[in-house]
Write an enzyme that holds these catalytic residues in place. Sequence first.
Site, PDB file in Angstrom:
ATOM      1  N   ASP A   1      -3.503 -14.557  24.195  1.00 14.95           N
ATOM      2  CA  ASP A   1      -4.313 -13.348  24.046  1.00 14.95           C
ATOM      3  C   ASP A   1      -4.295 -12.895  22.591  1.00 14.95           C
ATOM      4  OD1 ASP A   1      -4.632 -13.399  26.770  1.00 14.95           O
ATOM      5  OD2 ASP A   1      -2.988 -11.996  27.140  1.00 14.95           O
TER       6      ASP A   1
HETATM    7  N1  URA Z   1       0.072 -14.830  29.540  1.00 16.06           N
HETATM    8  C1  URA Z   1      -0.509 -13.686  29.091  1.00 16.06           C
HETATM    9  O1  URA Z   1      -0.598 -12.705  29.804  1.00 16.06           O
HETATM   10  N2  URA Z   1      -0.990 -13.699  27.834  1.00 16.06           N
HETATM   11  C2  URA Z   1      -0.888 -14.740  26.996  1.00 16.06           C
HETATM   12  O2  URA Z   1      -1.338 -14.670  25.847  1.00 16.06           O
HETATM   13  C3  URA Z   1      -0.277 -15.908  27.473  1.00 16.06           C
HETATM   14  C4  URA Z   1       0.200 -15.929  28.753  1.00 16.06           C
END
Ligand code: URA
Length: 251
Positions: free
Chosen positions: A104
């Site tokens: 993310d």
């Molecule tokens: N899980 C999440 O919630 N975000 C990420 O960036 C990676 C795994």
Amino acid sequence: MDRLDKVISATGKKSRKEVKLLVRQGRIMVDGVPAVAAEMKVDPETAEILLDGEKIRYEKYTYLMLHKPAGVLSAVEDSRQRTVLDLLPQELRRRDLSPVGRLDKDTEGLLLLTNDGALAHQLLRPKSHVDKVYYARVAGELEASDCEAFASGMTLGDGFTCMPAGLEILSPCEALVTLQEGKFHQVKRMLAARGKPVVYLKRLSMGSLRLDETLTPGEYRPLTAEEVEGLRSTVNALISTERQKMRKGFC
Ligand code: URA
């Protein structure tokens, strides 16, 4: 035949600009004689290129470990926002690198970038079940029942049932999460479902590849030959387990 500076910069170890300087300093030898120009043409498959006496191996593919900082997208390009590719110098951006999986925008940590499509595909296939380990800080207090819920395979609000996952509590608000899959926002959604929203998330490893903690957020380095080999072995081991299961009729 390829330009000398292109061949060396493709390894991720020196930029084209640095190669130019190294050539001027007489520190690069090609087939036993000092390189005459950064632009000289060499056969990358057969030429012996030495930098300060050390062999530069021709690499068909480029593999980089990036310590992704928060605030950039795990994408190749975006019309409005900065992507992880924008953190690389021009010569590496020309190498058709892609991030292997997504983090993310606000997640930090290990991101593999490569143009080895076959390896990336094997690592990302849903059936591959490569372990990904995250460090998570949450609002709220983690408890043993959260570990049990993770281990038993949680069902999220949209009905998606997660594979059994690991939750190792480090302190009341910190944990290591191990997932074998990578659904959208998965760590955040699993912890939110337990009433402990994530306030900070960082990926520490993917299969055998561990984030080099000497890299500060935004920095990258090429993978070592051992690290590339480790990823290949991870993938091969998973494929052979999968084949064994298919032979036994589990899939
Ligand atoms: N899980 C999440 O919630 N975000 C990420 O960036 C990676 C795994």
